[in-house]
Scaffold this motif. Structure first.
Motif, mmCIF file in Angstrom:
data_model
loop_
_atom_site.group_PDB
_atom_site.id
_atom_site.type_symbol
_atom_site.label_atom_id
_atom_site.label_comp_id
_atom_site.label_asym_id
_atom_site.label_seq_id
_atom_site.Cartn_x
_atom_site.Cartn_y
_atom_site.Cartn_z
ATOM 1 N N PHE A 168 -94.774 -14.518 20.586
ATOM 2 C CA PHE A 168 -94.495 -15.428 19.479
ATOM 3 C C PHE A 168 -95.786 -15.961 18.882
ATOM 4 N N ALA A 169 -95.743 -16.235 17.584
ATOM 5 C CA ALA A 169 -96.707 -17.120 16.954
ATOM 6 C C ALA A 169 -96.157 -18.529 17.112
ATOM 7 N N PHE A 170 -96.934 -19.404 17.732
ATOM 8 C CA PHE A 170 -96.461 -20.729 18.122
ATOM 9 C C PHE A 170 -97.416 -21.767 17.557
ATOM 10 N N GLY A 171 -96.878 -22.786 16.909
ATOM 11 C CA GLY A 171 -97.728 -23.798 16.318
ATOM 12 C C GLY A 171 -97.125 -25.181 16.406
ATOM 13 N N SER A 172 -97.957 -26.168 16.187
ATOM 14 C CA SER A 172 -97.498 -27.551 16.275
ATOM 15 C C SER A 172 -98.489 -28.466 15.581
#
Length: 534
Positions: A402-406
């Motif tokens: 996954f491409a995961f961001g926050s």
């Protein structure tokens, strides 16, 4: 507070459209010939009115929110602004000086309080016909007959002519438009018509009133709000200069109460809907965990993302087909997203390079901070921004990459999200999107995030003591669960079902407050149009 503002804004815009006139279309004005294209109803909107909602036991919770002092303050401010809108839209701010604004203002109150119905009809590439019918007492009907005539004379420079004979009402013809505006009384209803020359729709509505005593087809359910509309056809019928985006659907919408909930149901028919694949859900279960206050899952988005110029310009390869967003209880900036990508490591590395090379030059003059390659993981960080630590990284989770961001760091979890939440998504084969939230908590998050991003991008803050902001803070403790499901029910057809406290999600309520606080309302938003900070 919600539906009435939209209803009144619509009518204020229609008054402005009536005053502005319309372009001639061929063939010339007059009754349609045998070869004319058939007329079609392109919009119907029925609003039950505040007075009838107050008597509905299923509206008690909704009405408690409506009766808050903060709601009343925002309503008054909104209607005050709308009473200025026709002159501002047509002639500029200076035209409001000396304009008969006080004549229009009580009519907007009636549009909130009383039952009303709007219908628009037109033939393809022809000017349209419009009718507004509102149920009024004889005294309020007299007020409409008098005040609306004064308002329209101020806007058009033409004095309405009293209807001949015993029939109450008047007509106003703008010779250089051409446009005909008429007012008549039929039973308990005051009816206003707008047409290029001859209003056949007005005659049809008056016939319905004489026959059925209501201007619309008989209903078996008293929906609070019921609408069916094709926005592009409405714009073509009433305002040919409006340039609306291609691909807008024909939509129908109903809103009604059920106990403490507001039930919203919608149908959307797209002409030429892009084909999309409802592949099996790939939820990042190792990333999503309690204490959740919101979760959103969307699939079938690859064709839409691929059509965006921004995606094409960044040259990022095929876009993901699924997107997930969620937020945690606690610090209000704890909002996350993930997108499954088969080669997430390489794709995130490429995105990082694009952000550094292509976006950073823009950031130097338009926003705070800059993008940089992360030192501790494969991905990017948005450095030197206040109150946040935004990042994008590649991770392996839930059996995929996954491409995961926050906006705020979070540790990877070793347990799955709540089973009941997963069941709402995995148990529906035609589900396109599912959104759940605790709306009150999310309002607090969106206030914090909204003000932070306005700071970062040098936009004006929503003033803390503004009617819109105090209203958001006042209603937040009264709002509970909101669940929205969008399903594909046909090749060109999507359906929406929402159960909520007030009919809107937290981000929609925040956007509504931003719109209502616009210094040029009903145009724009406060964020876009208010002067930026020095």
């Amino acid at each position: 507070m919600f539906f009435r503002c939209i209803n009144s804004a619509l009518v204020a815009a229609l008054i402005a459209a009536a005053g502005a006139g319309c372009k001639k279309s061929e063939p010339g004005p007059g009754a349609p010939s045998a070869s004319s294209p058939p007329e079609e109803t392109v919009a119907r909107v029925h609003w039950l009115g505040k007075n009838r909602l107050a008597a509905d036991t299923n509206a008690a919770s909704f009405m408690d929110i409506w009766k808050l002092p903060e709601s009343a303050r925002l309503e008054t401010q909104t209607l005050d602004k709308l009473s200025l809108a026709p002159w501002r839209l047509l002639k500029g701010d200076a035209a409001t000086n000396g304009a008969p604004v006080a004549r229009l203002r009580p009519l907007l109150d009636d549009l909130v309080q009383e039952e009303s119905y709007v219908e628009v009809r037109n033939a393809t590439n022809q000017p349209g016909e419009l009718v507004l019918a509102i149920r009024l007492s004889p005294e309020r009907s007299d007020l409409w007959e008098t005040n609306l005539a004064v308002v329209l004379e101020s806007l058009t420079g033409v004095r309405p002519v009293v209807a001949p004979g015993d029939r109450r009402g008047w007509s106003l013809k703008i010779p250089d438009a051409p446009r005909l505006i008429e007012l008549a009384r039929a039973g308990d209803w005051t009816v206003i018509g707008l047409a290029p020359e001859q209003n056949t729709l007005l005659a049809a509505v008056r016939a319905r009133l004489e026959r059925d005593h209501v201007p619309f087809a008989a209903r078996t359910t008293d929906f609070w709000l019921e609408a069916d509309f094709d926005l592009r056809r409405v714009a073509g019928a009433l305002a040919p200069g409006w340039d609306l985006p291609e691909g807008l659907p024909r939509a129908s919408l109903t809103v009604i109460g059920a106990g403490r909930d507001v039930l919203t149901r919608g149908q959307f028919n797209f002409a030429g809907l892009r084909p999309f694949e409802l592949e099996a859900w790939n939820i990042p279960t190792n990333l999503v965990h309690d204490p959740l206050i919101s979760f959103t899952a969307i699939r079938g988005v690859r064709p839409w993302l691929a059509s965006l110029k921004m995606w094409h310009d960044l040259q990022l390869g095929p876009p993901p087909n699924q997107l997930f967003f969620w937020a945690l209880k606690g610090f209000p900036i704890q909002t996350y997203f993930a997108a499954p990508l088969p080669d997430a490591s390489n794709r995130v590395h490429a995105i990082t390079e694009r952000l550094v090379q292509k976006v950073n030059p823009w950031m130097t003059t338009n926003a705070m901070g800059n993008f940089a390659s992360a030192k501790d993981f494969n991905g990017a960080v948005w450095a030197e921004v206040p109150f946040m630590s935004p990042f994008l990284r590649s991770v392996d989770a839930g059996g995929g990459s996954f491409a995961f961001g926050s906006l705020f760091p979070d540790e990877l979890a070793n347990y799955s999200p709540p089973a009941e939440l997963l069941h709402q998504i995995l148990g529906r084969t035609n589900l396109v999107a599912y959104d759940w939230e605790l709306t009150g908590m999310r309002i607090e998050s969106w206030i914090y995030m909204g003000q932070t991003f306005r700071l970062v991008f040098n936009k004006a803050q929503l003033p803390a003591e503004s009617a819109g902001m105090t209203w958001l803070k006042a209603i937040a403790p009264r709002l509970g669960n909101c669940a929205t499901a969008v399903t594909r029910t046909g090749a060109e057809h999507l359906s929406l079902a929402r159960n909520s406290s007030v009919g809107f999600t937290a981000v929609e309520l925040h956007a509504l407050a931003d719109w209502l606080e616009s210094p040029q309302f009903p145009r724009g938003s406060h964020t876009a149009l208010a002067p930026p900070p020095p």
